[in-house]
Design a protein around this motif. Structure first.
Motif, short mmCIF file in Angstrom:
data_model
loop_
_atom_site.label_atom_id
_atom_site.label_comp_id
_atom_site.label_asym_id
_atom_site.label_seq_id
_atom_site.Cartn_x
_atom_site.Cartn_y
_atom_site.Cartn_z
N SER A 141 0.82 -1.22 0.00
CA SER A 141 0.00 0.00 0.00
C SER A 141 0.85 1.26 0.00
N VAL A 142 1.89 1.27 0.82
CA VAL A 142 2.75 2.46 0.91
C VAL A 142 3.49 2.66 -0.41
N LEU A 143 4.00 1.60 -1.00
CA LEU A 143 4.69 1.71 -2.29
C LEU A 143 3.77 2.27 -3.37
N SER A 144 2.51 1.86 -3.36
CA SER A 144 1.58 2.31 -4.40
C SER A 144 1.31 3.80 -4.33
N GLU A 145 1.55 4.40 -3.16
CA GLU A 145 1.31 5.83 -2.99
C GLU A 145 2.57 6.68 -3.12
N HIS A 146 3.73 6.03 -3.24
CA HIS A 146 4.98 6.79 -3.24
C HIS A 146 5.14 7.55 -4.56
N PRO A 147 5.41 8.86 -4.48
CA PRO A 147 5.54 9.65 -5.71
C PRO A 147 6.90 9.51 -6.38
N GLY A 148 7.85 8.88 -5.70
CA GLY A 148 9.19 8.76 -6.27
C GLY A 148 10.01 10.01 -6.05
N SER A 149 11.23 10.02 -6.58
CA SER A 149 12.14 11.15 -6.43
C SER A 149 12.84 11.39 -7.76
N SER A 150 13.17 12.64 -8.02
CA SER A 150 13.82 12.98 -9.29
C SER A 150 15.27 12.54 -9.34
N GLY A 151 15.88 12.29 -8.20
CA GLY A 151 17.27 11.86 -8.16
C GLY A 151 17.55 11.15 -6.85
N LEU A 152 18.66 10.42 -6.81
CA LEU A 152 19.00 9.66 -5.61
C LEU A 152 20.18 10.33 -4.92
N THR A 153 19.92 10.84 -3.73
CA THR A 153 20.95 11.41 -2.87
C THR A 153 20.71 10.87 -1.47
N VAL A 154 21.67 11.07 -0.59
CA VAL A 154 21.47 10.65 0.79
C VAL A 154 20.25 11.35 1.36
N GLU A 155 20.08 12.63 1.03
CA GLU A 155 18.95 13.39 1.54
C GLU A 155 17.63 12.85 1.01
N SER A 156 17.59 12.51 -0.29
CA SER A 156 16.33 11.99 -0.85
C SER A 156 15.99 10.62 -0.27
N VAL A 157 17.01 9.82 0.03
CA VAL A 157 16.77 8.52 0.67
C VAL A 157 16.18 8.73 2.06
N LEU A 158 16.77 9.63 2.83
CA LEU A 158 16.28 9.89 4.18
C LEU A 158 14.87 10.46 4.16
N ASP A 159 14.61 11.37 3.21
CA ASP A 159 13.26 11.94 3.09
C ASP A 159 12.25 10.87 2.73
N ALA A 160 12.61 9.99 1.80
CA ALA A 160 11.70 8.93 1.39
C ALA A 160 11.42 7.97 2.54
N GLU A 161 12.45 7.66 3.32
CA GLU A 161 12.24 6.77 4.46
C GLU A 161 11.32 7.41 5.49
N SER A 162 11.52 8.70 5.75
CA SER A 162 10.66 9.40 6.72
C SER A 162 9.22 9.40 6.22
N TRP A 163 9.03 9.67 4.93
CA TRP A 163 7.68 9.66 4.36
C TRP A 163 7.07 8.27 4.50
N ALA A 164 7.84 7.23 4.16
CA ALA A 164 7.33 5.86 4.21
C ALA A 164 6.94 5.45 5.62
N ARG A 165 7.76 5.83 6.59
CA ARG A 165 7.45 5.47 7.98
C ARG A 165 6.17 6.18 8.44
N ALA A 166 6.05 7.45 8.08
CA ALA A 166 4.85 8.19 8.48
C ALA A 166 3.61 7.62 7.80
N ARG A 167 3.72 7.32 6.51
CA ARG A 167 2.56 6.77 5.78
C ARG A 167 2.23 5.37 6.30
N ALA A 168 3.25 4.58 6.62
CA ALA A 168 2.99 3.26 7.19
C ALA A 168 2.27 3.36 8.52
#
Length: 394
Positions: A358-385
């Motif tokens: 369910s969380v993957l289906s809602e993820h908007p993705g990121s325009s690039g992969l950086t340490v910051e984008s990974v951390l932001d995505a993880e924070s978003w995923a944990r909150a959405r979960a």
């Protein structure tokens, strides 16, 4: 020949303690120069420091003053009252320890928190013996770009097996990678039969003795999904040429199928000291690192297809890897939150992978992969979960 200088990250965990066993068995080959741990078992870390004589010891949490006191006590008891290592403390302790001058850094940390230490180890120029699969999975192209050719040596038993099998042919001769899975404690059960299993049942792994997160991931086969992504990144083999087969005996750790129809398998009794020793000594083998198969005894090995309906995690992991970017990081973070909720008694076993889906289906993705984008995505995923889990709680 001088012993290889080894840095152990996550030294008090399963990988770290077994790595010290390997070093103890081959002191002419290895010496530990630095250790780090999360800080949950300062007594063990202090004993390890004194035992190995490490020059630096890091803790991400816990009281560094207490660690210093425990080291003094352990050193006095061991007849080494003058031993005083440098103590590094704080959230970045493992990354700083990973930068210590060494020949090999073994990253045995559990979870995506191992990403910064992985990048630090690669930047240092040391060989990275990688047991922390999550850092490669969530870091993806970041980790690959930071590594020179051959700098990463896998320590997961499956990927170590593949690395050994690949020595039988060239890259162009590889047809498929075949990862084996024990099937965990619920092999053969239908999805309906999995709804009511308990946390205690999920932790009763038939082969391996691991922590709560990894053992639960093995029961859901999320761990195997993560390993598929890791194999894809490590060996540059397309996802549709990586298969999973259930092998309950856990003696064949993985296989490589070549274009001529031959399949090379690596077999040994289940003992993590073998892939750890290979990670520390690669490409050389460490004599008597682990016990071999006893070919004087009768044995039967079986292989079964994966039941993708009961265990959809592998297919879901492949989908996340195909989408790339921060999707693997979301897969991993959402799963960690769901596993925690399951062991707190708030959701059913089958809700773990359903939540990830369910969380993957809602993820908007990121325009690039950086340490910051990974951390932001993880924070978003944990909150959405958390939001999803609040709705689906028992």
């Amino acid at each position: 020949m001088q012993p290889r200088r080894i840095v152990l990250l996550g030294s008090t965990g399963s990988i770290g303690t077994q790595a010290i066993d390997v070093v103890d068995g081959a002191p002419h080959l290895f010496e530990v120069v630095a250790l780090s741990a999360g800080g949950g078992n300062l007594e063990l870390l202090a004993r390890q420091a004194v035992h190995t004589g490490a020059a630096a010891v890091g803790i991400a949490g816990g009281d560094p003053g207490r660690l210093e006191s425990l080291i003094r006590e352990a050193a006095a008891a061991a007849g080494r009252p003058g031993y005083r290592p440098e103590i590094v403390a704080g959230p970045d302790a493992s990354a700083r320890i990973a930068s210590v001058e060494a020949d090999v850094v073994l990253n045995g940390i559990t979870g995506s928190i191992g990403l910064a230490p992985t990048l630090a180890a690669l930047k240092s120029g040391a060989t990275l013996a990688l047991a922390n699969k999550e850092s490669l999975i969530v870091g993806g192209s970041l980790v690959k770009a930071a590594a020179r050719e051959g700098q990463i040596v896998p320590v997961d038993s499956e990927h170590s097996a593949i690395a050994q099998c690949l020595r039988s042919g060239t890259g162009g001769e590889v047809d498929k990678l075949i990862l084996t899975a024990s099937g965990g404690p619920f092999r053969g059960r239908s999805r309906e039969e999995l709804h009511g299993v308990t946390p205690q049942e999920a932790l009763a792994h038939p082969t391996w003795d691991m922590g709560v997160m990894v053992t639960t991931n093995s029961a859901t086969l999320v761990n195997k999904g993560l390993e598929v992504i890791e194999a894809h990144l490590l060996f540059d083999i397309p996802l549709d040429r990586i298969d999973v087969v259930v092998h309950p005996q856990s003696v064949v750790h993985s296989m490589v199928q070549f274009v001529d129809g031959s399949t090379i398998a690596q077999a040994s009794p289940p003992d993590m000291r073998l892939p750890i020793a290979l990670g520390l000594g690669w490409p050389a083998r460490v004599p008597r690192a682990a016990s071999p198969c006893d070919w004087t005894q009768a044995a039967t090995w079986t292989f079964e297809p994966l039941d993708a309906e009961a265990f959809p995690a592998v297919g879901l992991a492949k989908d996340a890897a195909r989408q790339g970017s921060t999707f693997p990081a979301v897969f991993n973070a959402a799963n960690e939150e769901a596993v925690t909720a399951f062991h707190a008694g708030r959701i059913r076993f089958t809700d773990i992978v359903d939540t990830v889906d369910s969380v993957l289906s809602e993820h908007p993705g990121s325009s690039g992969l950086t340490v910051e984008s990974v951390l932001d995505a993880e924070s978003w995923a944990r909150a959405r979960a958390h939001e999803r889990l609040a709705v689906s709680s028992l």
